[in-house]
Design a protein around this motif. Structure first.
Motif, PDB file in Angstrom:
ATOM      1  N   MET A 105       0.876  -1.186   0.000  1.00 21.35           N
ATOM      2  CA  MET A 105       0.000   0.000   0.000  1.00 21.35           C
ATOM      3  C   MET A 105       0.900   1.219   0.000  1.00 21.35           C
ATOM      4  O   MET A 105       1.608   1.465   0.980  1.00 21.35           O
ATOM      5  N   ILE A 106       0.867   1.965  -1.085  1.00 26.25           N
ATOM      6  CA  ILE A 106       1.802   3.079  -1.230  1.00 26.25           C
ATOM      7  C   ILE A 106       1.047   4.358  -1.574  1.00 26.25           C
ATOM      8  O   ILE A 106       0.158   4.347  -2.434  1.00 26.25           O
ATOM      9  N   THR A 107       1.399   5.433  -0.888  1.00 27.08           N
ATOM     10  CA  THR A 107       0.792   6.727  -1.161  1.00 27.08           C
ATOM     11  C   THR A 107       1.690   7.468  -2.141  1.00 27.08           C
ATOM     12  O   THR A 107       2.905   7.525  -1.925  1.00 27.08           O
ATOM     13  N   ASN A 108       1.097   8.016  -3.211  1.00 28.31           N
ATOM     14  CA  ASN A 108       1.934   8.684  -4.205  1.00 28.31           C
ATOM     15  C   ASN A 108       1.216   9.901  -4.786  1.00 28.31           C
ATOM     16  O   ASN A 108       0.137   9.740  -5.347  1.00 28.31           O
ATOM     17  N   PRO A 109       1.787  11.112  -4.697  1.00 26.23           N
ATOM     18  CA  PRO A 109       2.987  11.419  -3.945  1.00 26.23           C
ATOM     19  C   PRO A 109       2.794  11.057  -2.478  1.00 26.23           C
ATOM     20  O   PRO A 109       1.675  11.062  -1.984  1.00 26.23           O
ATOM     21  N   VAL A 159       6.447  14.060  -1.717  1.00 23.80           N
ATOM     22  CA  VAL A 159       7.486  13.658  -2.673  1.00 23.80           C
ATOM     23  C   VAL A 159       6.941  12.554  -3.584  1.00 23.80           C
ATOM     24  O   VAL A 159       6.355  11.575  -3.099  1.00 23.80           O
ATOM     25  N   PHE A 160       7.145  12.716  -4.882  1.00 21.04           N
ATOM     26  CA  PHE A 160       6.682  11.710  -5.843  1.00 21.04           C
ATOM     27  C   PHE A 160       7.599  10.483  -5.787  1.00 21.04           C
ATOM     28  O   PHE A 160       8.823  10.627  -5.845  1.00 21.04           O
ATOM     29  N   GLU A 161       7.008   9.305  -5.648  1.00 24.44           N
ATOM     30  CA  GLU A 161       7.791   8.055  -5.671  1.00 24.44           C
ATOM     31  C   GLU A 161       8.209   7.835  -7.115  1.00 24.44           C
ATOM     32  O   GLU A 161       7.494   7.200  -7.895  1.00 24.44           O
TER      33      GLU A 161
END
Ligand SMILES: *Cc1c(COP(=O)(O)O)cnc(C)c1O
Length: 496
Positions: free
Chosen positions: A227-231, A236-238
């Protein structure tokens, strides 16, 4: 309202013939009141007598103690508190929408279904994904729905995978969601630039935290997804998101994106194009809709065609000119909300999309990014920037510069209240000690941003010249500083 003593209301049994008609008696046996004496209603308490103007003044004064987006910048990072166009409210309150019954026959509410279907199509285009459900009622509810789709996918393949990877900068709802869906959470450490670390990380205490590469190697087929938040929550943009997706997909795991920060991407980049399998959107953040004070929200979930069979039912579908509710979805995880979700919020989001158009949505994203970077540039000499990487729609400072004077992030937040501004999000994300997380959104003019900067600079000056005064803040609000520790440890809960 008259202020007079009132007797309890007593309904007499009807007496035949009393009104000159020969009515049969109501044949009810004498009720035996078996309620204990102490539970019975006492004498009627007269209500205080107040005039209409007194009531209006009372509530108007109370409303002056409040602060909302209509008063000024509301820079709560991650919350995306933007202007809520009045047009949205007008549309959501049109009687044909507001008074329609959720149990109506789909043939009688084709307009409602058309609105829901159109919003689904917009969200598919914005996310670059194949299918959308509008049912989930908030971001967290969307997360749970999305992770249940991931689980349903693995179960359908006969695999039992036990782990979800979540970065240490993640929002608290992410690990809570994974745990609720029955997964074990394994933390992904952040690199010094604030993005997910591929390599192992050694912390100040000399402990080693395995990075993404080691985790994928060691856990392999145990990983259900990430589970990743982007940005991410630092803004900050992954930038290695595609590589992350490829690594996960290589082990059969899926990528969930927490889309709460889509205000930085709408019209500019589509998660489906960089490897995301499933994500939620916060309609009450990215697509306007008032959500201060815990108002209603909506957290639609978008996913790939591969996951679509598991989406909650019913889905709104179209055949020719007709809209339908498709219940015939045997692999569905079931319902996650009554009826269609929070219909009024969906209408506001659709109005927001249609009134801006694709170009307008993209322009809003670019302006949100410019506004955040303007604040970053103006304040970077005054407040410490713990992560120097370029940021998008929000920026995280902290109190490192102010600590020698004994001033903490909480003092800065309280100082802003005295200067007429809502404070930013504080002490989140947890990986930044003393974080001050500022998200101005596209709604603010340069004049409003400059006024906010002036207040922040004034606070930094006061921190140096008169720290004791700042410890007292707020002195101009109707409530002074709370003793938050005692309030948390010894809450006094009572009716007033
Ligand atoms: C707001 C937010 C959530 C949760 O959304 P709710 O609608 O409050 O449940 C999840 N993740 C991030 C990054 C958020 O900012």
């Amino acid at each position: 309202m008259l202020n007079r003593e009132r007797e309890p209301l007593i309904f007499e049994r009807s007496v035949p013939g009393k009104v000159g008609m020969d009515l049969p008696p109501l044949d009810v046996p004498e009720a035996r009141d078996t309620r204990p004496e102490h539970l019975r209603r006492g004498p009627f308490q007269a209500l205080p007598s107040v005039s209409e103007v007194e009531v209006i003044r009372h509530f108007t004064r109370l409303s002056h103690d409040n602060y909302g987006v209509d008063d000024g910048i509301y820079p709560l990072g991650s919350c995306t508190m933007k202007h809520n166009p009045r047009l949205n409210e007008r549309v959501a309150s049109l009687p044909s929408f507001a008074e329609s019954h959720p149990l109506s026959d789909p043939l009688d509410v084709q307009g409602n279904l058309a609105a829901l279907f159109t919003l689904q199509e917009w969200l598919k285009e914005i996310t670059g994904l194949a299918a959308v459900t509008l049912q989930p009622s908030a971001g967290a509810s969307g997360e749970l729905t999305g992770v249940m789709l991931i689980r349903a996918h693995h179960v359908a393949l006969g695999a039992s995978r036990r782990v979800i990877l979540i970065p240490d900068s993640g929002h608290g709802t992410n690990p809570a969601t994974a745990a609720m869906a029955g997964y074990e959470v394994v933390e992904l450490p952040s690199a010094p630039d604030g993005t997910i670390s591929f390599e192992d990380v050694v912390d100040h205490a000399g402990r080693t935290h395995p990075g993404l590469l080691s985790l994928v190697q060691d856990l392999g087929s145990e990983i259900a997804g990430a589970m990743i938040t982007n940005p991410n929550t630092l803004g900050v943009f992954e930038h290695r998101i595609q590589e992350i997706a490829d690594l996960l997909h290589g082990t059969g795991a899926l990528l969930y994106m927490d889309g709460a920060n889509m205000n930085a991407l709408v019209g500019v980049a589509r998660p489906g194009d960089f490897g995301v399998d499933v994500m939620h959107l916060n309609l009450h953040k990215t697509f306007s809709t008032p959500h201060g004070g815990g108002g209603p929200g909506a957290g639609p979930v978008a996913c790939t065609a591969q996951l679509a069979p598991f989406l909650p039912r019913p889905l709104v579908t179209r055949e020719g000119e007709r809209y339908h509710l498709d219940w015939d979805r045997p692999q569905s995880i079931g319902k996650v909300h009554g009826f269609f979700g929070n219909f009024g919020i969906a209408l506001r989001a659709l109005t927001y999309c249609l009134s801006h158009g694709g170009d307008g949505l993209r322009a809003a994203t670019l302006r949100a990014i410019v506004n955040a970077n303007y604040l970053r540039k103006r304040l970077e000499g005054t407040y410490h920037l713990p992560i120097p990487s370029p940021t998008l729609h929000e920026v995280v400072f902290n109190d490192a510069n102010l600590l020698p004077a004994g001033i903490h992030t909480l003092d800065v937040a309280k100082g802003l209240i005295d200067r007429g501004f809502h404070p930013p999000t504080i002490y989140f994300p947890l990986i930044i000690p003393g974080a001050l997380m500022i998200e101005p959104t596209e709604s603010e003019s340069k004049a409003e941003l400059d006024a906010f900067v002036a207040a922040m600079e004034d606070i930094a000056r006061e921190a140096k010249n008169d720290p004791e005064a700042l410890h007292q803040a707020p002195v101009r609000a109707s409530l002074r500083r709370m003793d938050e520790t005692t309030a948390a440890r010894k809450p006094v809960l009572r009716w007033i």
